[in-house]
Design an enzyme around this catalytic site. Structure first.
Site, PDB file in Angstrom:
ATOM      1  N   CYS A  31       0.842  -1.198   0.000  1.00 43.28           N
ATOM      2  CA  CYS A  31       0.000   0.000   0.000  1.00 43.28           C
ATOM      3  C   CYS A  31       0.875   1.245   0.000  1.00 43.28           C
ATOM      4  O   CYS A  31       1.964   1.235   0.571  1.00 43.28           O
ATOM      5  CB  CYS A  31      -0.854   0.054   1.255  1.00 43.28           C
ATOM      6  SG  CYS A  31      -1.775  -1.440   1.522  1.00 43.28           S
ATOM      7  N   TYR A 170      -5.438 -13.322  -3.740  1.00 43.60           N
ATOM      8  CA  TYR A 170      -4.857 -12.884  -2.460  1.00 43.60           C
ATOM      9  C   TYR A 170      -5.523 -13.545  -1.258  1.00 43.60           C
ATOM     10  O   TYR A 170      -6.743 -13.475  -1.104  1.00 43.60           O
ATOM     11  CB  TYR A 170      -5.017 -11.362  -2.404  1.00 43.60           C
ATOM     12  CG  TYR A 170      -4.533 -10.642  -1.164  1.00 43.60           C
ATOM     13  CD1 TYR A 170      -3.350 -10.983  -0.517  1.00 43.60           C
ATOM     14  CD2 TYR A 170      -5.266  -9.561  -0.662  1.00 43.60           C
ATOM     15  CE1 TYR A 170      -2.919 -10.273   0.593  1.00 43.60           C
ATOM     16  CE2 TYR A 170      -4.836  -8.840   0.436  1.00 43.60           C
ATOM     17  CZ  TYR A 170      -3.661  -9.204   1.065  1.00 43.60           C
ATOM     18  OH  TYR A 170      -3.233  -8.500   2.154  1.00 43.60           O
ATOM     19  N   HIS A 173      -2.583 -11.548   5.232  1.00 45.94           N
ATOM     20  CA  HIS A 173      -2.694 -10.396   6.133  1.00 45.94           C
ATOM     21  C   HIS A 173      -4.005 -10.335   6.908  1.00 45.94           C
ATOM     22  O   HIS A 173      -4.334  -9.307   7.488  1.00 45.94           O
ATOM     23  CB  HIS A 173      -2.505  -9.076   5.356  1.00 45.94           C
ATOM     24  CG  HIS A 173      -1.145  -8.974   4.708  1.00 45.94           C
ATOM     25  ND1 HIS A 173      -0.963  -9.003   3.354  1.00 45.94           N
ATOM     26  CD2 HIS A 173       0.077  -8.864   5.247  1.00 45.94           C
ATOM     27  CE1 HIS A 173       0.336  -8.906   3.076  1.00 45.94           C
ATOM     28  NE2 HIS A 173       0.980  -8.836   4.227  1.00 45.94           N
ATOM     29  N   ASP A 266       3.915  -9.636   9.297  1.00 43.20           N
ATOM     30  CA  ASP A 266       4.594  -9.580   7.995  1.00 43.20           C
ATOM     31  C   ASP A 266       5.518  -8.363   7.936  1.00 43.20           C
ATOM     32  O   ASP A 266       6.681  -8.473   7.557  1.00 43.20           O
ATOM     33  CB  ASP A 266       3.538  -9.514   6.882  1.00 43.20           C
ATOM     34  CG  ASP A 266       4.159  -9.588   5.499  1.00 43.20           C
ATOM     35  OD1 ASP A 266       5.246 -10.180   5.367  1.00 43.20           O
ATOM     36  OD2 ASP A 266       3.549  -9.075   4.544  1.00 43.20           O
TER      37      ASP A 266
END
Ligand code: ADP
Ligand code: SF4
Length: 684
Positions: A31, A170, A173, A266
């Site tokens: 991001c 995806y 997360h 992460d």
């Protein structure tokens, strides 16, 4: 200089399904809060990484449908064909430099309350949305499941039209519906999509297969998967279900992009994961179960570590988000044998904090990050000097060092004067605190650059006075003299000094860092809420002191919620045995006793005993010199306070200010002039 042949392996092409990455440097999706709101800025940000040598450059997560919109965040969006042109800006910018462009398609499910679209969120089961909003997701029907599959396919086709070479599915997360389907806590379905692991993986398998069928002949399909959630048996573990999922899907995607969940794990900060390659124990197994290439991350900044990852068969591609933010030219520098020029990420997560605050990306080490389009800044290029004037920079903390380095890059003759015998200012001191060692890279990178420049003269142990500066007759003066912590308790909670602190016996972080004697029981009053209070608590506890930390906030180091550290900090302090008193303010101090009160009720007062009191409240600029020089302003062409001397803030803010002052020296009389461009929606 030429590349060291031992790094040749990093520059080998890697086939990923129908496409080929030109080398092993892979900027994984991350991001930056530029996204669909600032598409030109997004394209410039990614394009510069391709220019810097990243063989694959991905955009951030892109919403595929309004029923999972992540407002107020500004990430990617590819809801329909009207979104395609802005993605084309990004893919063109990346292709211009010969890199592949990737997009991470996401359906967020119960991660998003859909504050913009106002559609009821949906998930595997009917569960609360993962925020504190009083909104719940509904359980998906079979029709919904078919819709989600179709939306992935349609978004993948649009991605291909937009020029992407790699399309992601995806499941990481804890942000994506597909991952939520894996998790028993979220998926309590009794149909063929719930129950056994095979059933919980079914939707992902279908989506991967659908997307491959739709675009797989000329686009690679990547699968981003979190192999472990670091929650023990309460979450997915790599040794059991993580391994089984990889086994079930092994050959379906063209590329495995593996990491650990959630985002705090992460993108762990250096304070909690100091080592490169910290994810290897959780992801190394993946390559043993698939013949497809594997990319993974671990804050890789050293070429030797990267080579080791490849040679030992841990990874095929070196994934990076933060190292590519701190240095978009990292691959190029390895290629050109310029390892000492690499601006290494310090693992501070200021970049992450910006995203969490829904603000454009910034980086402590790379002040040009996010400014590529807005101000036209390039991380490796700066305009030549416009005159042969000399520049004096006073103070060699982050602001002064960055200013001196960039002014030298421009070709100015720079004099850098520092009062102490060391460079680095606050980062040299603060890097001594527990978990903060990596901050010294802010100094080391700049010192190394400056020492190679013939046009910078460094004067250590040089405490300059107003007269000294006037006598030097240097026309441009940047004052980077920093700041100091207050000793009177004034901060966010108290606008006026706290009673009983007049004798100055309380310590500040400056005293602690200067080695002041600390005795017995330590009381830390933290009204700053970033790292300082908790790192001092940790240090004092490590030295064997009894420690009590009092804060008006309801959690310890509350701002570190944005850097993804807050929970880890509070857990660490508890495990060290630090006594924590939240929602309390310091009212008065008297002879080893502090009166504190609950911030919601003044009636709830108590006495807390201490031998040493440390006040971490707020800072004051060391701007006496600047204020005195303002009286003689007409003697200078430039007279400017920068960094903490201008306004105390983060190290990132000081570096930025130093950079900006250097870049705009002699270019504008008014520092508030609109030096940047804005993206304004066209009213067509
Ligand atoms: P910033 O984060 O803004 O760079 P720092 O506090 O890290 O600020 O650094 C300020 C530096 O300025 C310190 O190293 C300090 O020793 C130095 N300094 C302060 N006053 C003077 C002065 N009068 N002359 C030279 N150096 C100074
Ligand atoms: Fe690394 Fe900090 Fe820059 Fe993020 S902000 S890339 S963590 S140096």
């Amino acid at each position: 200089m030429a590349r060291d042949p031992s790094y040749d392996i990093l520059f080998e092409p890697v086939k990923i399904g129908p496409v080929t990455a030109p080398n092993r440097f892979f900027q994984v999706p991350h991001c930056n809060t530029l996204g669909y709101g600032r598409p030109r800025a997004e394209a410039a940000n990614r394009g510069i990484k391709a220019e810097g040598g990243w063989g694959v450059v991905c955009t951030q997560e892109a919403e595929i449908h309004p029923s999972a919109d992540i407002t107020p965040s500004f990430e990617g969006r590819i809801w329909d064909d009207r979104d395609t042109p802005q993605h084309r800006l990004m893919t063109d910018a990346v292709h211009e430099h010969g890199a592949l462009a990737g997009i991470e398609l996401v359906y967020n499910g119960s991660h998003t309350p859909n504050l913009y679209s106002r559609i009821a969120p949906m998930s595997a089961s009917a569960i609360p949305v993962h925020t504190d909003l009083p909104i719940q997701a509904r359980a998906m029907s079979k029709r919904d499941i078919a819709d989600v599959r179709r939306w992935h396919v349609e978004a993948a086709k649009r991605s291909r039209q937009a020029g992407y070479d790699i399309v992601y599915v995806y499941a990481g997360h804890n942000l994506s519906l597909l991952q939520h389907f894996f998790k028993k806590q979220y998926n309590q379905r009794s149909d063929e999509y719930g129950g056994s692991l095979e059933n919980r993986v079914r939707l992902t398998k279908e989506v991967l297969t659908d997307v491959k069928e739709a675009v797989g002949h000329d686009c690679a399909v990547a699968f981003r998967f979190a192999t472990d959630e670091l929650m023990g048996p309460d979450g997915l573990q790599w040794e059991s279900e993580g391994r089984d999922i990889v086994g079930m899907l092994a050959e379906i995607p063209d590329l495995w992009d593996v990491n650990i969940s959630d985002w705090a794990n992460d993108s762990a900060t250096a304070r909690f994961e100091p080592n490169e390659g910290f994810q290897e124990p959780y992801t190394a197994f993946v390559k043993t179960l698939t013949s497809k290439p594997v990319v993974g991350v671990g804050r890789f900044t050293s070429a030797d570590t990267m080579v080791s990852q490849i040679k030992r068969g841990v990874l095929d591609l070196i994934g990076a988000a933060r190292p590519s933010i701190a240095d978009p030219f990292l691959p190029r520098k390895i290629d050109e044998g310029r390892l000492e020029d690499i601006r290494e990420c310090i693992g501070c997560n200021i970049c992450v904090a910006q995203d969490n605050m829904v603000a454009p990306i910034r980086c402590t080490q790379n002040p040009t990050q996010g400014e590529e389009w807005k101000q036209g800044w390039h991380p490796e290029k700066i305009e030549a000097a416009v005159s042969e004037d000399q520049v004096l920079v006073i103070g060699a903390g982050p602001a002064g060092l960055e200013a001196a380095m960039q002014l030298a890059n421009r070709g100015y003759q720079v004099t850098l004067a520092e009062a102490t015998d060391t460079l680095g200012g606050r980062v040299s001191r603060e890097s001594e605190l527990p978990g903060m060692a990596s901050y010294v890279r802010v100094r080391d990178y700049r010192e190394n650059q400056i020492r190679q420049k013939p046009n910078v003269e460094i004067y250590l142990g040089n405490h300059l006075s107003t007269n000294d500066i006037i006598e030097l007759q240097i026309p441009h003066v940047l004052i980077a003299t920093g700041s100091h912590w207050r000793r009177d308790g004034v901060g966010r909670q108290h606008a006026f000094p706290v009673a009983g602190l007049e004798n100055g016996s309380a310590l500040t972080p400056d005293d602690v860092l200067a080695g002041a004697e600390i005795s017995g029981r330590v009381l830390i009053y933290d009204d700053d809420h970033y790292f300082m209070g908790s790192t001092i608590a940790e240090r004092c506890r490590n030295q064997g002191h009894e420690v009590c930390l009092v804060t008006p906030e309801s959690i310890v180091s509350s701002w570190t919620h944005y850097t993804l550290e807050q929970e880890k900090i509070q857990a660490r302090l508890l495990s060290l045995g630090v006594e924590i008193m939240v929602s309390h303010e310091l009212l008065e101090v008297e002879a080893g006793q502090a009166t504190i009160a609950n911030i919601y009720s003044d009636e709830h007062r108590q006495q807390v005993g201490f031998d040493t009191l440390v006040l971490v409240t707020s800072r004051q600029s060391d701007d006496v010199l600047y204020q005195a020089l303002l009286e003689h302003e007409n003697r200078f062409k430039t007279l400017r306070a920068i960094g903490d001397c201008n306004a105390p803030g983060t190290v990132a803010a000081a570096v930025y200010d130093g950079h900006s002052a250097a870049r705009y020296l002699e270019s504008s009389e008014d520092i508030y002039a609109p030096l940047f461009v804005r993206e304004i929606p066209a009213l067509d």
